[in-house]
Design an enzyme around this catalytic site. Structure first.
Site, PDB file in Angstrom:
ATOM      1  N   LYS A  24       0.728  -1.153   7.501  1.00 25.84           N
ATOM      2  CA  LYS A  24       0.079  -2.064   8.440  1.00 25.84           C
ATOM      3  C   LYS A  24       1.144  -2.809   9.265  1.00 25.84           C
ATOM      4  O   LYS A  24       1.751  -2.216  10.120  1.00 25.84           O
ATOM      5  CB  LYS A  24      -0.857  -3.007   7.668  1.00 25.84           C
ATOM      6  N   ARG A  31      15.914  10.346  -5.404  1.00 28.23           N
ATOM      7  CA  ARG A  31      14.601   9.791  -5.762  1.00 28.23           C
ATOM      8  C   ARG A  31      14.698   8.338  -6.223  1.00 28.23           C
ATOM      9  O   ARG A  31      13.753   7.558  -6.103  1.00 28.23           O
ATOM     10  CB  ARG A  31      13.958  10.658  -6.850  1.00 28.23           C
ATOM     11  N   ASP A  85      -3.139  -8.155  -3.470  1.00 27.83           N
ATOM     12  CA  ASP A  85      -2.947  -7.330  -2.282  1.00 27.83           C
ATOM     13  C   ASP A  85      -2.786  -8.319  -1.131  1.00 27.83           C
ATOM     14  O   ASP A  85      -3.741  -8.963  -0.694  1.00 27.83           O
ATOM     15  CB  ASP A  85      -4.143  -6.403  -2.077  1.00 27.83           C
ATOM     16  N   TYR A 136     -10.040  -3.840  -1.380  1.00 31.55           N
ATOM     17  CA  TYR A 136     -10.013  -2.619  -0.565  1.00 31.55           C
ATOM     18  C   TYR A 136     -10.714  -1.495  -1.343  1.00 31.55           C
ATOM     19  O   TYR A 136     -10.450  -1.305  -2.535  1.00 31.55           O
ATOM     20  CB  TYR A 136      -8.535  -2.326  -0.330  1.00 31.55           C
TER      21      TYR A 136
END
Ligand SMILES: *Cc1c(COP(=O)(O)O)cnc(C)c1O
Length: 391
Positions: A206, A55, A181, A108
């Site tokens: 993206k 992890r 962002d 967003y």
């Protein structure tokens, strides 16, 4: 990391992360790992190998983190299972009971919901400002409890370009960190850290992944922010799967060539759309004369394939006829893959915008321009306009 001389960043894309590879294999291995064994109890307890548990990272995920940190120009990056997970981790990391955060009205949509709903439950106040706010106006809104300014430039639907260097300076004058962002530029065409930001977010889903097949996010930070964001990332158990990390790293090798073509194609389509009588305005900062073009030209080295345009008022039926007639533009969420997409959006819908008026009457569409031939895309749009007229 991988080479000693100062190379162009395109060379970096091809050569970065070699230190994570083994046995002469060009790419880092895909480590499927939860348990990672130590040789001795001392090694385990001191964590001397640097990989205590799956992890907390493997050579596969650390290679990708290192690549993203280099592309973004930050101190280090943390991976999350989606772009939104990066945003909510950052929001939780930068706030405490009673904090106040300032966000651009153009963020967003899910960012807004996380700020209002998730942070709201912990007594954090989210306040929105017009994305075109001046540095002085932003500074005036900063309170003693303000713990974060969150920017998104251009806004991923409405495409307002922000004066990030000036806004970051204003926030820093009041000692408030700034996050952005930075997905639209892919961190490739806008240097968030040179502009003064402390944290840069990517929806790696993206352009980093680039092929519409992976969800991932990254939080890239300055050295000052590393401990705070790192602890929150750890406490939330954020980690990503090795196959996904591998795919994103693979996608990033071609980031530059894809971005060049996305921009070239988007400029061709956006310029053609602007001259159509059906179109009221084209919102693509890279297009000369478009809103935000001057700031874009000053601060960006290029653009991606995502832009919006507003149609002159038409019936709902005509809009559907137009969109449904498109053959090369898929109707679907997300962007940054190799293919073109179309989506309707409405900044006037309830809760979408609270700090600014949307000046346009007609319907708004967002296009993602993929790697197809731009002439084919223009012909497809042209045929759809004909269908629209038949309604
Ligand atoms: C898509 C997107 C996100 C969220 O990314 P996911 O990986 O879909 O969670 C965040 N910010 C912007 C600007 C986006 O376009």
């Amino acid at each position: 990391m991988s080479t000693s001389r100062n190379h162009d960043r395109r060379t970096m894309l091809a050569h970065a992360t070699r230190a994570f590879s083994e046995h002469g294999v060009v790419n880092p291995a895909v480590y499927h790992a939860s348990t990672i064994l130590a040789d001795t109890l001392e090694d385990y307890e001191t964590g001397s190998r640097g990989y205590p548990y799956g992890r907390y990272g493997t050579p596969t995920t650390r290679a990708l983190e290192s690549m993203i940190a280099q592309v973004e120009g930050g101190h280090r990056s943390f991976l999350t299972p989606s772009g939104l997970a990066a945003i909510s981790t950052l929001l939780l990391g930068m706030t405490e009971k009673g904090s106040h955060v300032l966000l651009s009205d153009s963020v967003y949509g899910p960012t807004r919901r996380a700020a209002d709903r998730l942070l709201g439950r912990f007594g954090v106040t989210a306040e929105y400002f017009d994305p075109r706010i001046t540095a002085e106006e932003l500074e005036a809104r900063i309170r003693p409890q303000t713990s974060l300014v969150f920017l998104e430039s251009p806004g991923s639907l409405t495409m307002e370009v922000q004066d990030v260097p000036a806004l970051a300076q204003a926030a820093h004058r009041k000692g408030v960190p700034v996050a952005i962002d930075n997905t639209w530029s892919a961190g490739w065409h806008f240097d968030a850290f040179a502009a003064g930001c402390d944290i840069s977010i990517q929806a790696a889903t993206k352009y980093y992944a680039g092929h519409s097949d992976v969800l991932m996010g990254s939080i890239t930070v300055t050295e000052d922010m590393e401990e705070r964001i790192g602890k929150t990332h750890k406490d939330l158990g954020q980690c990503v799967g090795p196959d996904d990390a591998y795919l994103v790293l693979r996608g990033m090798r071609t980031l530059d060539v894809r971005m060049v073509r996305h921009m070239e194609n988007a400029l061709a389509v956006a310029g053609w759309l602007r001259d159509r009588t059906e179109v009221e305005t084209v919102l693509y900062p890279a297009l000369p004369g478009a809103p935000g073009h001057d700031l874009w030209k000053r601060d960006f080295t290029g653009a991606c394939g995502l832009f919006s345009f507003v149609l002159k008022p038409i019936s709902e039926k005509a809009l559907h006829a137009f969109v449904n007639a498109l053959e090369l533009f898929g109707i679907g969420a997300s962007w940054g893959g190799y293919e073109s997409l179309v989506l309707r959006f409405d900044p006037r819908s309830p809760g979408a915008r609270t700090a600014m008026e949307w000046p346009h009457e007609g319907p708004s569409l967002r296009l993602h321009i993929g790697l197809e031939d731009p002439g084919d895309l223009i012909a497809d749009l042209s045929a759809a306009f004909e269908k629209m007229k038949e309604v």
